[in-house]
Motif scaffolding. Structure first.
Motif, PDB file in Angstrom:
ATOM      1  N   ARG A 181       1.002  -0.658   0.138  1.00 55.35           N
ATOM      2  CA  ARG A 181      -0.401  -0.322  -0.009  1.00 55.35           C
ATOM      3  C   ARG A 181       1.258   1.839  -0.041  1.00 55.35           C
ATOM      4  O   ARG A 181       0.786   2.340  -0.624  1.00 55.35           O
ATOM      5  CB  ARG A 181      -0.727  -0.011   1.079  1.00 55.35           C
ATOM      6  N   THR A 182       1.449   1.387   0.690  1.00 52.80           N
ATOM      7  CA  THR A 182       2.733   2.645   0.641  1.00 52.80           C
ATOM      8  C   THR A 182       3.812   2.627  -0.839  1.00 52.80           C
ATOM      9  O   THR A 182       4.157   4.378  -1.149  1.00 52.80           O
ATOM     10  CB  THR A 182       3.722   2.019   1.571  1.00 52.80           C
ATOM     11  N   THR A 183       3.790   1.729  -0.967  1.00 49.70           N
ATOM     12  CA  THR A 183       4.641   1.458  -2.677  1.00 49.70           C
ATOM     13  C   THR A 183       3.668   2.311  -3.293  1.00 49.70           C
ATOM     14  O   THR A 183       3.964   2.582  -4.201  1.00 49.70           O
ATOM     15  CB  THR A 183       5.045   0.404  -3.007  1.00 49.70           C
ATOM     16  N   ALA A 184       2.722   1.695  -3.539  1.00 48.27           N
ATOM     17  CA  ALA A 184       1.548   2.079  -4.346  1.00 48.27           C
ATOM     18  C   ALA A 184       1.598   3.600  -4.088  1.00 48.27           C
ATOM     19  O   ALA A 184       1.453   4.627  -4.624  1.00 48.27           O
ATOM     20  CB  ALA A 184       0.186   1.461  -4.179  1.00 48.27           C
ATOM     21  N   SER A 185       1.312   4.015  -2.793  1.00 49.18           N
ATOM     22  CA  SER A 185       0.923   5.333  -1.941  1.00 49.18           C
ATOM     23  C   SER A 185       2.382   6.388  -2.799  1.00 49.18           C
ATOM     24  O   SER A 185       1.536   7.280  -3.561  1.00 49.18           O
ATOM     25  CB  SER A 185       0.618   5.706  -0.640  1.00 49.18           C
ATOM     26  N   ASP A 196       2.165   9.198  -5.833  1.00 51.93           N
ATOM     27  CA  ASP A 196       2.709  10.767  -5.448  1.00 51.93           C
ATOM     28  C   ASP A 196       4.057  11.185  -6.740  1.00 51.93           C
ATOM     29  O   ASP A 196       3.607  12.873  -6.622  1.00 51.93           O
ATOM     30  CB  ASP A 196       3.753  10.013  -3.732  1.00 51.93           C
ATOM     31  N   ALA A 197       4.619  10.129  -6.753  1.00 52.78           N
ATOM     32  CA  ALA A 197       5.836  10.300  -8.011  1.00 52.78           C
ATOM     33  C   ALA A 197       5.207  11.323  -9.715  1.00 52.78           C
ATOM     34  O   ALA A 197       5.837  12.025  -9.957  1.00 52.78           O
ATOM     35  CB  ALA A 197       6.341   9.323  -8.520  1.00 52.78           C
ATOM     36  N   LEU A 198       3.732  10.226  -9.717  1.00 53.57           N
ATOM     37  CA  LEU A 198       3.559  10.234 -10.977  1.00 53.57           C
ATOM     38  C   LEU A 198       2.374  11.839 -11.035  1.00 53.57           C
ATOM     39  O   LEU A 198       2.642  12.452 -11.473  1.00 53.57           O
ATOM     40  CB  LEU A 198       1.845   9.178 -11.067  1.00 53.57           C
ATOM     41  N   HIS A 211       0.611  11.953   2.598  1.00 53.99           N
ATOM     42  CA  HIS A 211       0.322  12.517   1.843  1.00 53.99           C
ATOM     43  C   HIS A 211       0.526  12.219   0.039  1.00 53.99           C
ATOM     44  O   HIS A 211      -0.145  12.035  -1.129  1.00 53.99           O
ATOM     45  CB  HIS A 211       2.059  13.166   1.494  1.00 53.99           C
ATOM     46  N   GLY A 212       0.474  11.148  -0.027  1.00 57.33           N
ATOM     47  CA  GLY A 212       0.558   9.881  -0.885  1.00 57.33           C
ATOM     48  C   GLY A 212      -0.952   9.604  -1.083  1.00 57.33           C
ATOM     49  O   GLY A 212      -1.117   9.825  -2.679  1.00 57.33           O
ATOM     50  N   ILE A 256      -5.498  10.922  -4.306  1.00 57.83           N
ATOM     51  CA  ILE A 256      -6.818  11.118  -5.045  1.00 57.83           C
ATOM     52  C   ILE A 256      -7.093  12.655  -5.521  1.00 57.83           C
ATOM     53  O   ILE A 256      -8.442  12.436  -6.436  1.00 57.83           O
ATOM     54  CB  ILE A 256      -7.788  11.422  -3.195  1.00 57.83           C
ATOM     55  N   LEU A 257      -6.432  13.306  -5.241  1.00 52.31           N
ATOM     56  CA  LEU A 257      -6.991  14.267  -5.942  1.00 52.31           C
ATOM     57  C   LEU A 257      -6.502  15.055  -7.754  1.00 52.31           C
ATOM     58  O   LEU A 257      -7.349  15.702  -7.748  1.00 52.31           O
ATOM     59  CB  LEU A 257      -6.581  15.650  -5.153  1.00 52.31           C
TER      60      LEU A 257
END
Length: 394
Positions: A191-195, A199-201, A282-283, A288-289
């Motif tokens: 989950r953290t990897t995805a988040s 974020d990087a994207l 943050h991620g 979401i946004l």
């Protein structure tokens, strides 16, 4: 299109790949450092990540003169000041930070305080409020692949009293050395990897479309997007795939360098506010946004979004789509990625899933409008606009 004038700086030396950690003592030696201070957190200590870094120093004979491991997930002004006090007391001469964005941003804060011989980070509030001072060599070792803090001139540190995340921006905050070693992210949960990957994207997309974009930042952003496209799902589903881990670490670095020069916009402004007011990671906030803020900016940026479809979906999908449809398809592709990670590992894709309450929207919106990232959003944003985005993301 090349701007009439632009600037780009990415001065950190990059060490990327297998056994990158073992090269750090040499980098400190050539900079005249003999008493490094280690900054990290207790979770990474417990997982053995900190020990991996300590062990990498063993053959060199260089040892840490001090360690500060009490950095929380959302670092704060008081934490920075305390760590700076330890740095001075132990007569340290450089910083080695091991962690995610909170740890790396804390190290930047410590650098500000000790290099200028002040007691409180709040001395640097305001714009263009810092010169170089007495340079403190700084090595950044990220243990997540998302924030890109190892390549940025930005530090985000919480002011709990005001319930805001404060941004400190200066070219003097760039690390001297950034270290991407796949061992550092191998145990990161799915989950953290995805988040952090999303974020990087977000960094790359905003870097490609914000007002200070330029040909150099564009090239970094595009490279980041393609690495995320090709490797993030593997990193999420098979975390021990070190090739995928290293690819996503490089994507985060590239996206960080891109947005550090072109800046980010309303996604980050609102995301910072959600973190400060509602404690949304943050991620998760970026995930979401991002599509909703892209919808808001679409009338100005639709063509730019359409260009990204090639790099996000691949050449075949790009050529099969009509030119006028590509911008919307880019947004749809990002939503599709988010939904996939929601199914794979529970990544939040709505504000309600992230635990945000509608009664906090007003406070979030007002905080977001005062965030520096809002200044470089290509389209002007007012309170009602932010509230509409929050409603759509709920």
């Amino acid at each position: 299109m090349i701007p009439n004038y632009y600037e780009f700086q990415n001065s950190a030396k990059l060490l990327s790949g297998e056994r990158a950690l073992e090269h750090i003592p040499y980098e400190l030696e050539i900079r005249g450092c003999k008493r490094p201070m280690l900054l990290s957190d207790r979770v990474l200590e417990r997982f053995g990540t900190v020990q991996t870094v300590v062990d990498a120093f063993h053959e060199s004979g260089l040892a840490f003169a001090a360690a500060f491991l009490d950095i929380p997930a959302d670092s704060a002004i008081a934490v920075v000041n305390e760590a700076a006090s330890v740095f001075r007391r132990e007569q340290c001469d450089c910083l080695v930070a091991v962690g995610g964005g909170s740890v790396l941003d804390t190290a930047k804060g410590v650098s500000m305080v000790v290099s200028h011989q002040v007691e409180d980070l709040m001395a640097f509030t305001g714009c263009e409020s810092m010169d170089r001072g007495n340079h403190v060599p700084f090595v950044a070792i990220p243990t997540t692949a998302g924030t890109g803090s190892e390549a940025t001139l930005v530090a985000v540190i919480k002011n709990p009293e005001e319930k805001v995340k404060m941004e400190f921006i200066s070219h003097f905050l760039l690390p001297d050395v950034a270290v991407l070693d796949p061992r550092m992210t191998a145990t990161l949960p799915p989950r953290t990897t995805a988040s952090t990957g999303m974020d990087a994207l977000c960094h790359a997309v905003e870097a490609y479309t914000c007002m200070q974009r330029n040909p150099v930042s564009d090239s970094y952003a595009i490279s980041a997007i393609e690495l995320i496209r090709d490797h993030l799902e593997t990193a999420v589903t098979n975390g021990r795939d070190l090739k995928a881990r290293l690819a996503i670490a490089n994507a985060a670095y590239l996206a960080g360098a891109a947005f550090s020069n072109s800046m980010v916009g309303m996604v980050h402004a609102i995301g910072h506010a959600l973190g400060g007011v509602c404690h949304v990671p943050h991620g998760d906030a970026m995930t979401i946004l991002l599509p909703h803020c892209m919808e808001y900016n679409f009338d100005l940026l639709g063509e730019r979004y359409g260009q990204l479809y090639y790099h996000l979906a691949g050449p075949e999908a790009f050529l099969a789509a009509a030119k006028e449809d590509r911008g919307r398809l880019t947004i749809a592709k990002i939503k599709e990625m988010s939904a996939k990670f929601h199914d794979l590992c529970g990544l939040s894709v709505t504000l309600s899933q992230a635990g945000v309450k509608k009664e906090d929207f007003e406070a979030v919106a007002r905080t977001a409008l005062n965030d520096g990232a809002m200044i470089v959003n290509p389209k002007q944003v007012d309170l009602k606009d932010v509230l509409r985005v929050l409603d759509a993301a709920y």
